[in-house]
Design an enzyme around this catalytic site. Structure first.
Site, PDB file in Angstrom:
ATOM      1  N   HIS A   1      -1.293   7.123   9.022  1.00 39.72           N
ATOM      2  CA  HIS A   1      -0.781   6.485   7.810  1.00 39.72           C
ATOM      3  C   HIS A   1       0.329   7.347   7.196  1.00 39.72           C
ATOM      4  O   HIS A   1       0.090   8.458   6.753  1.00 39.72           O
ATOM      5  CB  HIS A   1      -1.933   6.305   6.819  1.00 39.72           C
ATOM      6  CG  HIS A   1      -1.524   5.580   5.590  1.00 39.72           C
ATOM      7  ND1 HIS A   1      -1.378   4.217   5.537  1.00 39.72           N
ATOM      8  CD2 HIS A   1      -1.202   6.032   4.352  1.00 39.72           C
ATOM      9  CE1 HIS A   1      -1.006   3.855   4.333  1.00 39.72           C
ATOM     10  NE2 HIS A   1      -0.884   4.930   3.585  1.00 39.72           N
TER      11      HIS A   1
ATOM     12  N   GLU B   1       0.853  -1.198   0.000  1.00 39.36           N
ATOM     13  CA  GLU B   1       0.000   0.000   0.000  1.00 39.36           C
ATOM     14  C   GLU B   1       0.886   1.244   0.000  1.00 39.36           C
ATOM     15  O   GLU B   1       1.888   1.309   0.705  1.00 39.36           O
ATOM     16  CB  GLU B   1      -0.833  -0.019   1.296  1.00 39.36           C
ATOM     17  CG  GLU B   1      -1.861   1.062   1.411  1.00 39.36           C
ATOM     18  CD  GLU B   1      -2.445   1.127   2.819  1.00 39.36           C
ATOM     19  OE1 GLU B   1      -1.707   0.860   3.799  1.00 39.36           O
ATOM     20  OE2 GLU B   1      -3.637   1.429   2.938  1.00 39.36           O
TER      21      GLU B   1
ATOM     22  N   GLU C   1       4.636   5.921  11.671  1.00 38.86           N
ATOM     23  CA  GLU C   1       5.268   4.953  10.771  1.00 38.86           C
ATOM     24  C   GLU C   1       6.618   5.451  10.252  1.00 38.86           C
ATOM     25  O   GLU C   1       7.558   4.681  10.065  1.00 38.86           O
ATOM     26  CB  GLU C   1       4.337   4.625   9.596  1.00 38.86           C
ATOM     27  CG  GLU C   1       3.130   3.773  10.017  1.00 38.86           C
ATOM     28  CD  GLU C   1       2.254   3.367   8.850  1.00 38.86           C
ATOM     29  OE1 GLU C   1       1.614   2.312   8.938  1.00 38.86           O
ATOM     30  OE2 GLU C   1       2.179   4.119   7.849  1.00 38.86           O
TER      31      GLU C   1
ATOM     32  N   GLU D   1      -6.697  -1.590   7.936  1.00 39.76           N
ATOM     33  CA  GLU D   1      -7.942  -2.107   7.365  1.00 39.76           C
ATOM     34  C   GLU D   1      -8.123  -3.614   7.522  1.00 39.76           C
ATOM     35  O   GLU D   1      -9.178  -4.155   7.204  1.00 39.76           O
ATOM     36  CB  GLU D   1      -8.019  -1.750   5.864  1.00 39.76           C
ATOM     37  CG  GLU D   1      -8.239  -0.278   5.582  1.00 39.76           C
ATOM     38  CD  GLU D   1      -6.939   0.516   5.433  1.00 39.76           C
ATOM     39  OE1 GLU D   1      -5.903   0.078   5.987  1.00 39.76           O
ATOM     40  OE2 GLU D   1      -6.948   1.556   4.770  1.00 39.76           O
TER      41      GLU D   1
ATOM     42  N   ASP E   1       3.724  -1.800   5.718  1.00 39.60           N
ATOM     43  CA  ASP E   1       2.878  -2.500   6.688  1.00 39.60           C
ATOM     44  C   ASP E   1       3.367  -3.914   6.993  1.00 39.60           C
ATOM     45  O   ASP E   1       3.396  -4.337   8.157  1.00 39.60           O
ATOM     46  CB  ASP E   1       1.429  -2.537   6.187  1.00 39.60           C
ATOM     47  CG  ASP E   1       0.764  -1.175   6.320  1.00 39.60           C
ATOM     48  OD1 ASP E   1       1.397  -0.248   6.843  1.00 39.60           O
ATOM     49  OD2 ASP E   1      -0.399  -1.035   5.885  1.00 39.60           O
TER      50      ASP E   1
END
Lengths: 257, 257, 257, 257, 257, 257
Positions: free
Chosen positions: C170, C27, C175, C115, C38
């Site tokens: 995100h 992603e 991150e 998700e 991720d």
């Protein structure tokens, strides 16, 4: 919509009405609230919303995704009945397809059950994928949880204390207030539990640890719930839904946005 | 059941109550009847049945299998919304599993939509297969169409003429009479079509020949429908359901049969 | 686990080791982070956790659920590749079944993609249902998002400002800091966007409004990210995972809890 | 691909790069090789191929179809974890869809697990069917087992004897040589079995006869494996893959063929 | 089996008979052979086998997996009709379940279509998994391709030349000989193609390159086919099947092995 | 069709031939009829129909939906083997897709098993939905039960008595007469049961009450069956099918209707 004949419905759709689809669950809500809370509230919000925008309300899709320990108390309570994820997504995709086939291209899901969200997202995504393959590019689907469409300041003003985590609001102040306002004779405040706010670990376990959940099934203390607060939350949620529909489908319901 | 708290529901189940599950459809029913006929009538029969036997009524599973031309008018009418067969069977299997998991072992589906039957049969068969693998051999599921639980002599006595084919009774004398009796203010007899009994070919065509169906959506003439006939049919259907439940679950609801 | 021969693995399992299963996604993560964030972070946390408890780490299940606009930027970015919900749940159920069949009964999913959660929940629920039918009642599955296993006070102390919403994190400070700590040479801070914290509406739309998302793909401003913060967060997440495994499977990995 | 940011990846795709998708398995490979052989070798071949043609390598899809007795030793070994056929096909179809949606229309699956083939074929066929319905006729998918892209004369020259049946080459001379060349420190030749070439019956039995398989899990004798042979095989496989991609997508990667 | 009444069948099963299940395909077989080759040959072998062991032959499952370019010529020929992998696996699992439920615990699939194998394997694996959950541990399923149950030395002696690759034997010497022996009046040798043995690339492409396949649909030259060779092959295949059944179910059909 | 080569079949289709697809079941039919009744009769009707219209007959899809107590005696008889609903629908959709892909756009299902109907309807509906997405709007599928294509006056004239309910005609006068006419040597009238017409309750029960069904498996008395009646019924059914095909595809098979 269930009370309209097909020609009456067809005329509404042809004139640009949005179709609201309440989706709920059949799930324990403590000793003081009934099992139908989630679909009953989703339907109530949808019906009230339809008084302010040009919309018809489909009959509720009653059954939702399986109750989870940390947001709904879990499956160990009698009367909690949930669908598998694929069943729910498939059925909702079918409902969306059927509505679109019948001419509706303004669709809005009003979700009343915390655990439904991702499976409704999947249903909408699969429906849109299929619509594109079928040349139905004009269909737009709004997906909203009614319980996220109000300013939490309302709750804070009435209840005080720290910001609420809606995930824990299962059968708590929020839902109990709404029920007192809308379906007061179905609430048994004498049976409402006296309990501190439930804190959960930050993970899940399968099979679930039933003892993480209070024996009552309520995840937080509903005693400060009042019908007045329920009315205020309800009106805010309805206004929130109205704003969303106006934003997405135009203030005249003409889809100009 | 939607109005019961989980402890109240659990007590009913522990005492031997049957759970009735109305399954319907959202489907055109001519110009004079609303879209919700099938699930509303299934729920009404279930609720009345529960006054005579020890039973709780689950909220209706509103959406049914896709309407077929020769029995429901077909998908070309706005407002007719059906599920794919696998979606319907899967969701109903999930509902049956959820109820059984919560302790209920006396289950009865009250079907109000002609096209549902085989997909409900599949759902029940899959549920029983799974129950056996899970050591839940004691669960019994009754599957009944409410509209087959009365003596057609009633219709004949009121209406005369040849025996009716219930497949064609979509939005005809039968359903219209029931609606006049139960939900009279949702019936618009002025909009009822004047038409001869519809005769269909003995086969199906895909895609369907929309012109096989009268433009009104009614498959037969509803004009001889009356509230009095509706009451008689309704009472007969309810009595029929009561007899079935007593036969299968015992007159005391004690499952001794 | 991928580097162990089967007898070496079998011995670890027989001695009580937990199997950690990292699940991620492919992603977009803004212009400054790579597509693999991720699954790479989930695997890194799992490997570090396995240094503190008796655990082997399965190779990562790289592909996750479809990226959503409000939590991952959505599908409009090249390189974002997601699975349908049913595919993901089915594959993970199969992985759990395969591990259990091979003797492992202490399983833990380390989830690195926002998700994924509900589809992993579904996978675990289906696996447990099947295990029960197969007489494998002793299998326990922990399901944890690594990014919820640390005290947000750390972020607040380093970054200041209001509490972060992890859904928006995100490609943000969180991150980016972790990546600076673990895979610094894959971070291009020069490409990091200068942007205010993104605020999303409170609902979803299908098809998604691509313009809700910054063109960069980052949902919040990563500039205050540092390797030092990344180390602190990472250690906290690993400690959090260690605590969970000790709680659920016993401090000696003997499953006594 | 996992190490690229989305704009970097998008640029590669826009310039005509092929996307290579390694698919493997987590499966026992005797006492001397680790469980990850199949996905590790598929990824290694893909990475080396990408040095010779314009290609990016997606992260490996680690988990493959269930190990079969006659080609992989079967499910009775701890650490062998396989997916059901439908799960594997569905997930790979999703990966192909996601890559195509992001702009890639030159896709190539590099398969490293004998049992995967038909389920990858199914995935590709379903993806192409969907692409056609979506007007994406330009997507082409190459599906190749890396271990069929070399001249068996190499093996024969090094090893002598009759032509090898690759189906039996599980953990034998072929894979062991490749591992000695690429991941030598993960090979434990002391644990390599001394065994005659395994001969299987010409049919399958369900449930499988575990005793058809040597207790070691290796289906043939790996002792003649060497790193030098591994290098020769590896280079040949990579050259084979390069030739395929040049044939199908053009020597300039311009898809002119 | 189709010609037996249920009591006659039940008696055979009770006495230990094996049930043979021919599975085939409807697929082009060149200009000289008909579309039904695969299921007709599988059924013929099964019927002849049942003359030598205690077995009843179920009616053939006619439709198989989709024809692939390199083994069956592919889908571009009119009359080639294949099932999706999941459909085929599911249906065969159902057939196995139904036979087992009716008392048969010695089952054998006689496969006549190259592409079916892995989907039949999946069907058997899923059936065995379910049987175990249902306490039906005693069911054994043999899965055999009839065309692998003979010594290729027969072909070599008759035809000469290098060893045949059965994957290419589609509508070639092997199948044509069998058809000349068994259904000679359905063979049109005048229409048999004169062609060199077809060589395929070592990979697949999706969508398939139709021009890889000879326009006739035959993958190799059938001209050396004779009825005499067909008889020899047929007898060998039948003997091979007999040996398998005796090995797996005992020479007396008593399942003692 | 199974006996045609692909070019011969392609020519028939190009010239406008309809493809008839017999679908049956493997199901007990009392002590006097064999298990294959349903697919054998469907195929016989299809073959005879093809003598009167331009049609080719696909090999029968032998296996049908699971036998139900009230229409086929149910699953408790050895030799009754049925498919799950989703498996049947999926496989038939695949067959329809394969035929359409090969150029056929005039398709007709000849159904010989009472319980199949709704699952064939589902298959046709799903196929048509997919055809529309693929731009194959010209495909038309007729779905007919052969046993509804005759005037029941024939039965009444031969047998007398009240109108027959075809649902109960399982292994009764109707099917037995047809078998005496077509496959007389497979009928054992000495084994035919002497029994009154079976009356069933008006609902289903799951698991089924096996004792509702006569031990023979026949639901009505077949003794008045004769080959002469069978011939008359058969001819009428064939004529009925011919009329349907002429109506839907034109008397010249030119699809002009």
């Amino acid at each position: 919509m269930a009370h309209l004949s097909w020609p009456a419905y067809a005329e509404r759709i042809a004139n640009g009405a949005v179709v609201l689809i309440p989706v709920g669950a059949l799930e324990q809500h403590g000793r003081h609230l009934p099992l139908g809370v989630d679909f009953m509230l989703a339907e109530a919000v949808a019906l009230a919303t339809a008084e302010h925008v040009d919309a018809v309300v489909a009959p509720p899709f009653v059954y939702g995704y399986k109750s989870q320990l940390r947001t709904g108390g879990g499956p160990q309570f009698a009367g909690t009945v949930g669908l598998d994820g694929h069943s729910l997504s498939s059925a909702i995709t079918d409902v969306l397809r059927g509505l679109a086939r019948g001419g509706a291209d303004k669709l809005a899901i009003v979700d009343g059950h915390y655990e439904n969200q991702m499976f409704l997202t999947e249903a909408c995504d699969l429906a849109i994928r299929e619509f594109r393959q079928s040349g139905r590019d004009g269909v737009k689907i709004v997906q909203a949880r009614y319980f996220e469409q109000f300013d939490e300041a309302i709750l804070k003003r009435h209840v005080g204390g720290p910001p609420l985590d809606l995930a824990y609001e299962h059968a708590g102040v929020f839902e109990t207030s709404l029920f007192l306002h809308l379906f007061g004779d179905l609430v048994d405040m004498d049976a409402a539990p006296e309990q501190a706010f439930k804190e959960f670990p930050s993970y899940d376990c399968h099979p679930p640890h039933d003892d993480w959940v209070p024996a009552t099934g309520a995840l937080s203390d509903p005693h400060r719930a009042t019908a007045a607060l329920g009315r205020e939350i309800f009106d805010a949620c309805v206004q929130g839904m109205v704003r969303i529909l106006e934003t997405e489908f135009g203030p005249e319901g003409d889809g100009s946005n």
